[in-house]
Design a protein around this motif. Structure first.
Motif, PDB file in Angstrom:
ATOM      1  N   ALA A 178     -11.994   6.762   4.915  1.00 58.76           N
ATOM      2  CA  ALA A 178     -11.811   5.322   4.753  1.00 58.76           C
ATOM      3  C   ALA A 178     -10.830   4.848   3.734  1.00 58.76           C
ATOM      4  CB  ALA A 178     -13.160   4.505   4.422  1.00 58.76           C
ATOM      5  N   LYS A 179      -9.652   5.382   4.175  1.00 55.26           N
ATOM      6  CA  LYS A 179      -8.406   5.155   3.500  1.00 55.26           C
ATOM      7  C   LYS A 179      -7.155   5.489   4.068  1.00 55.26           C
ATOM      8  CE  LYS A 179      -8.746   9.419   0.763  1.00 55.26           C
ATOM      9  NZ  LYS A 179      -9.217   9.973  -0.755  1.00 55.26           N
ATOM     10  N   ASP A 373      -6.292  -5.229   8.246  1.00 51.46           N
ATOM     11  CA  ASP A 373      -6.687  -4.831   6.963  1.00 51.46           C
ATOM     12  C   ASP A 373      -7.701  -5.730   6.375  1.00 51.46           C
ATOM     13  OD1 ASP A 373      -5.155  -7.247   6.817  1.00 51.46           O
ATOM     14  OD2 ASP A 373      -3.966  -6.316   4.838  1.00 51.46           O
ATOM     15  N   TRP A 377     -13.997  -4.263   7.688  1.00 53.06           N
ATOM     16  CA  TRP A 377     -13.771  -2.799   8.441  1.00 53.06           C
ATOM     17  C   TRP A 377     -14.094  -1.609   7.247  1.00 53.06           C
ATOM     18  CZ3 TRP A 377      -9.786  -5.916  10.581  1.00 53.06           C
ATOM     19  CH2 TRP A 377     -10.166  -6.494  11.830  1.00 53.06           C
ATOM     20  N   ALA A 378     -13.759  -2.290   5.879  1.00 56.29           N
ATOM     21  CA  ALA A 378     -14.027  -1.306   4.873  1.00 56.29           C
ATOM     22  C   ALA A 378     -15.293  -1.417   3.978  1.00 56.29           C
ATOM     23  CB  ALA A 378     -12.936  -1.735   3.703  1.00 56.29           C
ATOM     24  N   GLY A 385     -17.650   2.528   5.363  1.00 61.43           N
ATOM     25  CA  GLY A 385     -16.334   3.124   5.795  1.00 61.43           C
ATOM     26  C   GLY A 385     -16.444   3.505   7.281  1.00 61.43           C
ATOM     27  N   TYR A 388     -13.876   1.716   9.403  1.00 62.92           N
ATOM     28  CA  TYR A 388     -12.704   1.607   8.841  1.00 62.92           C
ATOM     29  C   TYR A 388     -11.565   1.884   9.589  1.00 62.92           C
ATOM     30  CZ  TYR A 388      -8.863   1.684   5.304  1.00 62.92           C
ATOM     31  OH  TYR A 388      -7.750   1.469   4.547  1.00 62.92           O
ATOM     32  N   ASN A 389     -11.746   2.909  10.492  1.00 60.25           N
ATOM     33  CA  ASN A 389     -10.828   3.502  11.445  1.00 60.25           C
ATOM     34  C   ASN A 389     -10.677   2.842  12.810  1.00 60.25           C
ATOM     35  OD1 ASN A 389      -9.039   5.304   9.714  1.00 60.25           O
ATOM     36  ND2 ASN A 389     -11.192   5.840   9.355  1.00 60.25           N
TER      37      ASN A 389
END
Length: 450
Positions: A178-179, A373, A377-378, A385, A388-389
């Motif tokens: 998650a980054k 962003d 989602w984060a 997470g 996140y993607n």
């Protein structure tokens, strides 16, 4: 407070049968010394909590602009929204603004008001949309409908973290944490890797639950993006049938090698089948929006907490994530096009999109790439997470993909609506040879071109 009702199949058909001046009964969203009127037919979101949020934001816009807005939320179950589009186009009457998904805006392009001024302004404000969104939203160089976040959803893989670790020795949370980082695991996530993992999972008595049913949009998107990633196009940009190619034979060989690990009922799968397999604990991986996870969060929290979303495998044409965008279009007979355009610009403002993302738990993807962003989602969990993607991010080295988009839209829509690509996969599952499948597809495509 206004009461929102939904359109039934019978009511949709009545529009076509009625006189040209007949209109659907609508419910007021807001009336405040109205300077004009506007009617809208919008997709009834699968997350019930989302509809009131959208309605509330339209309420605010209507009051501020002194426009009397009326709205119907129309379900896609039983193709009711599709029936409504056809009925209104035939009657040249109904709503001012309607929701169009996938190829529908192209289908009715000659009945829609060009909206270049709206979309060009939004692109200037927020940057570009994806090529997939542009392909479906433009016709003859003009934007025929405005892309919106509402209902727009890609179909990436969804995996059980623990199963993929245990059976395959792979940690998808390390592939795609998650980054925003590129990893070795992500680089090695290819179609051959997917096939190997499907075999490992199958040996453990679990599934990669991919269907190829003729009535499944999930199957259409899964195999459509797979064919695209192999460069296995059926028709080229000039409308030439090119299905008899090495690339198509290569992807059909891939399907054949996958057959032993597909569900026994794969050819009968509908859009609910993979979700059911996942929620039952039988599937280690499906291709799906976060809807399966959202239901698991409610009904099977242990499975939800063990779920991770990530982009599709990489093929020789890249990492292509199948997408199904939504658009709002203005019928040519609208009596208040200025108000309609203002409202369509309003719903695409970042703060509005951000608020709409919350009740839908991040299911909807904005058309503007700069909005990948959003905090939802984060922040969404469990596990934190997990989605996140789900929206494409720059470090994914991926792009959204529309089934049939190698062809002109008037042929692409037939490839999509006639389920040509999952039909080819189903024939391999049934034991046909690649030559038999290609011969069948060639005949079907020549029929489409005529």
């Amino acid at each position: 407070m206004a009461r929102v009702h939904r359109i039934t199949r019978r009511r949709a058909l009545k529009v076509a049968a009625g006189a040209a001046g007949a209109a659907l009964p609508l419910v007021h969203v807001q009336s405040a010394a109205a300077a004009g009127k506007l009617t809208m037919g919008l997709w009834d979101h699968w997350v019930p909590a989302a509809n009131p949020v959208l309605k509330g934001m339209i309420d605010e816009w209507a009051a501020k602009n002194k426009v009397e807005v009326t709205i119907d939320f129309i379900t896609s179950i039983g193709n009711k929204i599709t029936l409504t589009l056809g009925a209104e186009a035939q009657a040249r009457s109904g709503h001012d603004v309607m929701a169009f998904d996938q190829y529908a805006a192209h289908q009715y392009a000659d009945r829609l008001t060009p909206v270049n001024d709206v979309v060009d302004g939004l692109i200037k404000q927020y940057g570009p949309v994806s090529k997939a969104v542009e392909y479906l939203g433009t016709s003859n160089g003009k934007w025929v409908a405005v892309p919106v976040v509402w209902g727009s959803a890609p179909l990436p893989p969804v995996g059980r973290i623990s199963m993929l670790k245990e059976f395959c020795g792979e940690d998808v949370t390390e592939w795609y944490p998650a980054k925003d980082v590129r990893t070795k695991g992500a680089a090695e996530w290819t179609y051959e890797k997917q096939l190997k993992m499907a075999e490992q999972v199958h040996k453990a008595g679990k599934l990669f639950a991919l269907g190829c049913g003729a009535s499944s949009t999930d199957a259409n998107q899964t195999w459509g993006a797979t064919f695209g990633a192999f460069g296995a196009h059926l028709v080229d940009a000039k409308g030439n049938v090119i299905v008899d190619s090495d690339a198509v034979r290569e992807v059909l060989d891939y399907v054949k090698r996958f057959v032993p690990y597909l569900p026994k009922e794969t050819a009968a799968y509908d859009d609910a089948s993979n979700n059911k397999a996942y929620l039952a604990g039988a599937a280690a991986l499906i291709w799906n929006p976060p809807s399966a996870w959202a239901v698991a969060k409610r009904d099977a929290p242990t499975i939800a907490a063990d779920t991770w979303h990530f982009p599709t495998p990489k093929g020789k044409m890249g990492r292509l994530v199948p997408h199904r965008p939504y658009y709002w279009g203005i019928w040519e007979w609208s009596q208040n096009k200025a108000a309609a355009k203002d409202l369509l610009a309003f719903v695409n403002q970042r703060e509005v999109v951000s608020k709409l993302s919350l009740p839908a738990a991040g299911y909807d993807i904005p058309p503007f790439l700069s909005m990948s962003d959003l905090p939802v989602w984060a922040d969404t969990e469990p596990p934190k997470g997990t989605i996140y993607n789900y929206p494409l991010r720059p470090h994914h080295d991926a792009e959204y993909y529309i089934v049939g988009s190698s062809a002109p839209p008037d042929i692409g829509v037939q490839i999509w609506s006639q389920n040509m690509i999952p039909g080819m996969a189903a024939r391999i599952v049934a034991g046909q040879t690649p030559k038999q499948v290609i011969d069948w597809a060639k005949q079907e495509l020549e029929g489409i071109r005529r």
